[in-house]
Design a protein around this motif. Structure first.
Motif, short mmCIF file in Angstrom:
data_model
loop_
_atom_site.label_atom_id
_atom_site.label_comp_id
_atom_site.label_asym_id
_atom_site.label_seq_id
_atom_site.Cartn_x
_atom_site.Cartn_y
_atom_site.Cartn_z
N GLN A 1 0.83 -1.13 0.18
CA GLN A 1 0.05 0.20 0.09
C GLN A 1 0.68 1.43 0.04
N LYS A 2 0.22 2.40 -0.62
CA LYS A 2 0.92 3.73 -0.69
C LYS A 2 1.28 4.23 0.66
N GLY A 3 2.51 5.08 0.71
CA GLY A 3 2.53 5.86 1.91
C GLY A 3 1.60 6.89 1.64
N MET A 4 1.40 7.82 2.64
CA MET A 4 0.71 9.05 2.79
C MET A 4 1.36 10.27 3.26
N HIS A 5 0.89 11.38 2.59
CA HIS A 5 1.44 12.72 2.92
C HIS A 5 0.18 13.61 2.81
N TRP A 6 -0.84 13.60 3.65
CA TRP A 6 -1.73 14.69 3.68
C TRP A 6 -1.26 15.90 3.93
N MET A 7 -1.32 16.96 3.32
CA MET A 7 -0.52 18.16 3.27
C MET A 7 -1.33 19.56 3.37
N LYS A 8 -0.83 20.42 4.07
CA LYS A 8 -1.73 21.81 4.05
C LYS A 8 -0.49 22.66 3.18
N LEU A 9 -0.82 23.31 2.38
CA LEU A 9 -0.11 24.21 1.55
C LEU A 9 -0.54 26.00 1.94
N THR A 10 0.53 26.38 1.95
CA THR A 10 0.16 27.95 2.65
C THR A 10 1.06 29.10 1.63
N VAL A 11 0.41 30.00 1.24
CA VAL A 11 1.30 31.07 0.58
C VAL A 11 0.75 32.45 1.37
N ASP A 12 1.86 33.28 1.70
CA ASP A 12 1.58 34.49 2.37
C ASP A 12 1.71 35.42 1.35
N GLY A 13 0.88 36.54 1.30
CA GLY A 13 0.88 37.43 0.44
C GLY A 13 0.79 39.09 1.15
N THR A 14 0.38 39.94 0.36
CA THR A 14 0.09 41.16 0.90
C THR A 14 -1.50 41.33 0.97
N ALA A 15 -1.82 41.74 2.00
CA ALA A 15 -3.53 42.37 2.24
C ALA A 15 -3.68 43.65 1.54
N GLY A 16 -4.77 43.69 0.78
CA GLY A 16 -5.16 44.96 0.36
C GLY A 16 -6.56 45.17 -0.04
N HIS A 17 -6.80 46.41 -0.89
CA HIS A 17 -8.23 46.70 -1.15
C HIS A 17 -8.56 45.98 -2.44
N GLY A 18 -9.74 45.48 -2.58
CA GLY A 18 -9.70 44.57 -3.98
C GLY A 18 -9.99 45.08 -5.26
N SER A 19 -9.93 46.61 -5.04
CA SER A 19 -10.17 47.36 -6.49
C SER A 19 -8.77 47.88 -6.96
N MET A 20 -7.76 47.63 -6.12
CA MET A 20 -6.48 48.01 -6.54
C MET A 20 -5.70 47.09 -7.57
N ILE A 21 -4.80 47.67 -8.23
CA ILE A 21 -3.78 46.53 -9.06
C ILE A 21 -2.90 46.05 -8.09
N HIS A 22 -2.86 44.58 -7.97
CA HIS A 22 -2.19 43.87 -6.86
C HIS A 22 -1.54 42.80 -7.37
N LYS A 23 0.18 42.91 -7.25
CA LYS A 23 0.78 42.21 -7.99
C LYS A 23 1.35 40.89 -6.84
N ASP A 24 0.85 40.99 -5.76
CA ASP A 24 1.32 39.99 -4.60
C ASP A 24 0.06 39.28 -4.17
N ASN A 25 -0.62 38.72 -4.79
CA ASN A 25 -2.03 38.01 -4.40
C ASN A 25 -1.68 36.86 -3.99
N ALA A 26 -1.88 36.31 -2.67
CA ALA A 26 -1.68 35.00 -2.19
C ALA A 26 -2.57 34.06 -2.99
N ILE A 27 -3.96 34.31 -3.14
CA ILE A 27 -4.82 33.45 -3.83
C ILE A 27 -4.29 33.19 -5.29
N THR A 28 -3.89 34.17 -5.94
CA THR A 28 -3.14 33.93 -7.69
C THR A 28 -1.96 32.98 -7.38
N GLU A 29 -1.21 33.23 -6.48
CA GLU A 29 0.11 32.56 -6.31
C GLU A 29 -0.20 31.12 -5.91
N LEU A 30 -1.20 30.94 -5.03
CA LEU A 30 -1.42 29.60 -4.65
C LEU A 30 -2.23 28.85 -5.68
#
Length: 443
Positions: free
Chosen positions: A205-234
């Motif tokens: 049987q296979k081995g297991m790695h149940w994982m949590k992945l996390t990306v930290d970005g810069t929080a900001g206003h949704g109306s701005m141009i944003h180059k460090d979006n954690a959601i996009t990167e993840l």
């Protein structure tokens, strides 16, 4: 061989009661949500203990956390000097949404020749077959050739921390003298043709790695141009991982299975070109296909709390499985695919297992299967998931998946595991009782 439950006259036999035992167990809701929010396994543990005590055993219930209970008993064999055999099963099940099902998943209904319900194949069928065989043998005074330890366990569906792992760590004396074990996801049939039926025995049987992945970005206003979006990167990293095809790796178990299948089909099989072969395997294609390579499937995403706020963090969960001998390669591939911005941490990890397909126990499986199905041939295969065998391996116990079922060729057996409309054929349960009874005598 001792007089079997199918030939003995008078009284209730294992075949007589296995269906009712399975239905009773299904009706006990043991849904495991992985966070103690479910009903727990206590009621099932007490039910099993009562059924074992009725035939003279002295079962013990072990509760690792409120409601998270397991039942263990030992049957004295005719030759106490021989190593003992462990038969283990879990009583917890994954949750089910009744609205999605044809029949109530916790009603244990019989329809179309099957017992329906959550746990029907994973794995209250094997729990019921084990209880039925043991009760029949003890009622009729047929002791096994060697000691048998029975374990009905909590929490397998969330990694076994509160079931098998708890017992192995805190009560290893329960398994003293045990060298081999059988349990779930093996011994089921695949009909090749009218002259050959393969029964897949889980040896790896296979081995297991149940994982949590996390990306930290810069929080900001949704109306701005944003180059460090954690959601996009993840999201980009998760998409790369989800679409990645890991290389085929031929393990010892896969090689043995392909050799057996090549012989059965009368054709040479190339593990690098399995699409055509998998198409011929019907309901077992999913199981075999997943044993060809490592896998990593994204299963959850989380981020944000308001539509016009760019969050400072995004998370994902991934179910990763690796082949025996390929854990380091798997982790290195993960980090390369995800990239440096993604933090990876294990939620739950466990080893891979692989044993050889040989020895007296394997011979006993083949003998028992052929006695009930003359065209049976036992073959090894690798389970893409994991079982409580991983915990028992720490005690030096060699584990096999052997919960024998003779299945209709059209039944999508692999799709039953954690699926909607899970069900097991009534005839399959009775077949399993007969095979297990013979197996105990031959082992």
């Amino acid at each position: 061989m001792s007089e079997s439950s199918t030939t003995r006259t008078g009284g209730v036999t294992g075949e007589d009661e296995v269906v009712d035992l399975c239905r009773d167990l299904i009706r006990i809701d043991t849904s495991n949500y992985g966070d103690h929010s479910g009903p727990g396994e206590r009621a099932a543990a007490e039910y099993v203990a009562e059924k074992l005590a009725e035939v003279g055993l002295e079962p013990k219930i072990f509760e690792s956390h409120k409601g998270r209970a397991s039942t263990v008993a030992r049957i004295a064999g005719e030759d106490p000097s021989r190593p003992a055999l462990l038969i283990h099963g879990h009583t917890d099940v994954v949750p089910a949404n009744a609205d999605d099902w044809t029949h109530d998943p916790f009603a244990g209904e019989i329809a179309d020749g099957c017992v329906w319900g959550r746990g029907a194949v994973d794995m209250k069928d094997m729990d019921a077959m084990t209880l039925a065989v043991v009760r029949d043998r003890l009622r009729s005074g047929r002791r096994p050739p060697r000691d048998i330890v029975l374990a009905f366990l909590a929490d397998e569906e969330a990694g076994g921390t509160y079931g098998a792992r708890f017992l192995v760590d805190k009560h290893p004396e329960l398994f003293e003298g045990v060298t081999e074990a059988i349990s779930e996801v093996g011994g089921f049939s695949f009909t090749v043709n009218e002259k050959l039926r393969l029964y897949l025995v889980e040896t790896a049987q296979k081995g297991m790695h149940w994982m949590k992945l996390t990306v930290d970005g810069t929080a900001g206003h949704g109306s701005m141009i944003h180059k460090d979006n954690a959601i996009t990167e993840l999201s980009e990293a998760v998409a790369r991982l989800g679409r990645h095809k890991f290389p085929v790796r031929v393990t010892k178990t896969l090689r043995h299975f392909l050799d057996e299948l090549s012989d059965a089909l009368g054709t040479e099989l190339d593990p690098e070109n399995m699409d055509e072969t998998l198409a011929k395997l019907g309901g077992i294609a999913k199981l075999i296909g997943a044993s060809l390579q490592n896998t990593a499937n994204p299963t959850q995403l989380g981020a944000g709390y308001k539509v016009n706020v760019i969050p400072g963090q995004a998370t994902a969960h991934v179910d990763g499985r690796f082949l025996p001998g390929y854990e380091e390669e798997f982790l290195a591939d993960l980090d390369r695919i995800l990239g440096p911005r993604v933090k990876r941490e294990d939620v739950h990890a466990d080893k891979a297992l692989e044993t050889t397909f040989d020895g007296a126990l394997v011979d006993a499986m083949q003998t028992a299967l052929q006695a009930e199905d003359p065209i049976a041939r036992a073959v090894p295969y690798m389970l893409s998931a994991g079982t409580d065998a991983k915990s028992f391996d720490d005690l030096g116990i060699r584990g096999f998946g052997f919960a024998p079922l003779k299945l209709p060729p059209e039944l999508d057996f692999a799709g039953m595991f954690h699926g909607v409309d899970e069900r097991v054929p009534v005839d399959g349960l009775k077949f399993g009782v007969r095979v297990l009874d013979r197996f105990i005598d031959a082992s």
